[in-house]
Design a protein around this motif. Sequence first.
Motif, short mmCIF file in Angstrom:
data_model
loop_
_atom_site.label_atom_id
_atom_site.label_comp_id
_atom_site.label_asym_id
_atom_site.label_seq_id
_atom_site.Cartn_x
_atom_site.Cartn_y
_atom_site.Cartn_z
N LEU A 22 1.23 -5.45 6.98
CA LEU A 22 0.29 -5.25 8.08
C LEU A 22 -1.15 -5.38 7.58
O LEU A 22 -1.99 -6.01 8.23
CB LEU A 22 0.51 -3.86 8.71
CG LEU A 22 -0.51 -3.41 9.77
CD1 LEU A 22 -0.49 -4.32 10.98
CD2 LEU A 22 -0.20 -1.97 10.20
N LEU A 23 -1.44 -4.80 6.43
CA LEU A 23 -2.81 -4.84 5.91
C LEU A 23 -3.26 -6.28 5.68
O LEU A 23 -4.37 -6.66 6.03
CB LEU A 23 -2.90 -4.05 4.59
CG LEU A 23 -4.27 -4.02 3.93
CD1 LEU A 23 -5.28 -3.27 4.80
CD2 LEU A 23 -4.18 -3.34 2.55
N ASP A 24 -2.38 -7.08 5.12
CA ASP A 24 -2.72 -8.48 4.85
C ASP A 24 -2.94 -9.22 6.16
O ASP A 24 -3.85 -10.06 6.28
CB ASP A 24 -1.61 -9.16 4.05
CG ASP A 24 -1.43 -8.55 2.67
OD1 ASP A 24 -0.31 -8.63 2.12
OD2 ASP A 24 -2.41 -7.98 2.16
N ALA A 35 -9.94 -1.82 7.46
CA ALA A 35 -8.93 -1.27 6.56
C ALA A 35 -9.02 -2.03 5.23
O ALA A 35 -8.99 -3.24 5.21
CB ALA A 35 -7.55 -1.42 7.18
N LYS A 36 -9.12 -1.26 4.15
CA LYS A 36 -9.36 -1.87 2.85
C LYS A 36 -8.11 -1.83 1.97
O LYS A 36 -7.28 -0.94 2.11
CB LYS A 36 -10.48 -1.11 2.11
CG LYS A 36 -11.76 -0.96 2.88
CD LYS A 36 -12.59 -2.22 2.83
CE LYS A 36 -13.98 -2.01 3.41
NZ LYS A 36 -14.05 -2.22 4.84
N GLU A 37 -8.03 -2.77 1.04
CA GLU A 37 -6.93 -2.72 0.07
C GLU A 37 -7.45 -2.02 -1.19
O GLU A 37 -8.20 -2.59 -1.97
CB GLU A 37 -6.46 -4.14 -0.28
CG GLU A 37 -5.31 -4.12 -1.27
CD GLU A 37 -4.79 -5.51 -1.60
OE1 GLU A 37 -4.73 -6.34 -0.68
OE2 GLU A 37 -4.47 -5.74 -2.78
N GLY A 45 -5.40 5.71 0.52
CA GLY A 45 -5.76 5.92 1.92
C GLY A 45 -6.82 4.99 2.46
O GLY A 45 -7.19 5.11 3.64
N ALA A 46 -7.32 4.03 1.67
CA ALA A 46 -8.38 3.15 2.16
C ALA A 46 -7.89 2.23 3.27
O ALA A 46 -8.69 1.66 4.01
CB ALA A 46 -8.94 2.32 1.00
N GLY A 99 -18.90 3.56 0.37
CA GLY A 99 -18.36 3.27 1.70
C GLY A 99 -16.95 2.74 1.74
O GLY A 99 -16.39 2.56 2.81
N PHE A 100 -16.34 2.49 0.58
CA PHE A 100 -15.04 1.83 0.57
C PHE A 100 -13.96 2.68 1.23
O PHE A 100 -13.09 2.17 1.94
CB PHE A 100 -14.64 1.48 -0.87
CG PHE A 100 -13.55 0.47 -0.97
CD1 PHE A 100 -12.24 0.85 -1.16
CD2 PHE A 100 -13.83 -0.89 -0.87
CE1 PHE A 100 -11.22 -0.08 -1.25
CE2 PHE A 100 -12.81 -1.83 -0.96
CZ PHE A 100 -11.51 -1.43 -1.15
#
Lengths: 164, 306
Positions: A22-24, A35-37, A45-46, A99-100
């Motif tokens: 989903l993130l990708d 949403a960060k990797e 949790g990023a 901020g990440f």
Amino acid sequence: MIIEWSLNGRPLRSEVSPFRRLLDYLRSDLKLLGAKEGCREGKCGACTVWIDGQVANACLKLMGQIDGKEVTTIEGLNEKERFTPLQEAFLTCSAIECGFCIPGMIMTGTALLHQDPNPGRLEIREALKGHLCACTGYQKMLDAIEGVALPPASEGQARMRIRR
Amino acid sequence: MEFISPKYLTEAFEILDEKGGELKICAGLTHILRFYSDFPEELSNFYKGVLHIGDMTPLAECREESGRYSIGAVTKIAALEADAYLARYAPSVLDAAHSTSTPQIRNHRTVGGEIAWGSYHSPLITTFMALKAKVRIRLRSSRGQAGREENIELVDLYDGEIERSSTGGGQHTSRNARTKSQDLILKFILPSEVLHMPGAFSFFRALTPKISTENSGVVLAVSGVAQNGVIHSASMVASGLWIGTLEAKLPLEGVKMSDAHIFERLYAFCDRYSFDRYRREGPSASQLGLVVFGLLKEGFSGLLGR
């Protein structure tokens, strides 16, 4: 595979491999970069998003699992480019450095406040257990969430919270 | 590679009977995706597809049946934290669920997945063992006959250890669940004689500080019965990677309980003991058994003013 899902309130029909994370998909295909990797292991949790209203690690979800689900990202929280009260509180409390980790923190903090409008500091710490921040030391984030929380409805409720 | 996501039990059973040996059964996928970053490529030598059962609501039901409490295999761990029946009769399960990983993971990890992965640090496995939980499994079909279901003790689900190698080169040792690829875990059953015995008590504690989100260190679950202010029976299950699984009956029969809040104070007493120096080396099984028994007995003695 055709996945029928909802993203930030809008129904979508996506042709995507069910094994795509989903993130990708959010970042690469849909260009939703909130949403960060961070770790790809569900530890930092990023990448926190909501799935059916509950916080989830987008890095540990396959698109095949999203069929029929409602996904909300940080981009879906804001209306008309205004900050939410929690986002304002993070700014006011100087809780942001690099901020990440912030989008994930905001998603979890907002979900907590939806569930419990006046969480105590312990509840806030418990809710943020799935997040890592290398910059701030967390206290200002706790302050920001506490600052947005409603005050206890009664003195009795406040006393109960202190006891806990 | 196929991704099959049935919604109904009969559908899942048909698929398992037809091609279960070719399919990897998955539910929340939180263990698998964390460990195998290139999933499903790592498993493509063994499986032709994935059977995703995470959305099967019939397998997510929790209910009381004939005095026993059954927990569906794809019940999310977060759901256990909010379960009113468990809060009343098995509070150790709530505490164990709450100690598992992070809120994000608990919302999506299933009880069945946690049990099947077999981690020595799993709070839930230890707690279920202490409560003498059973597992209901649908075994693979054979010779044209539909699969049959059977209940086994949770302790009998595991046979030895399994070493998993992650994509990043890490190694993970855990209990080896002896289910075959076509076997389907349906539910977990907490027996009534443990839950409903008058005076039944249970508690869970992580004895060491958490080492990482998935490593709770050494975890301990105690269950027993106290009647008329006297401990009738008590037993513990402790586990952690360094010690495997340690089960012991606690020789506390006849110890008088003089305080209604004895278990709150036991919690506080356990907190005072630090396993910090064992975090990396770990105590041996016998050391841990002695320590746990000692602190519990000392705790009781201290609480009773002896």
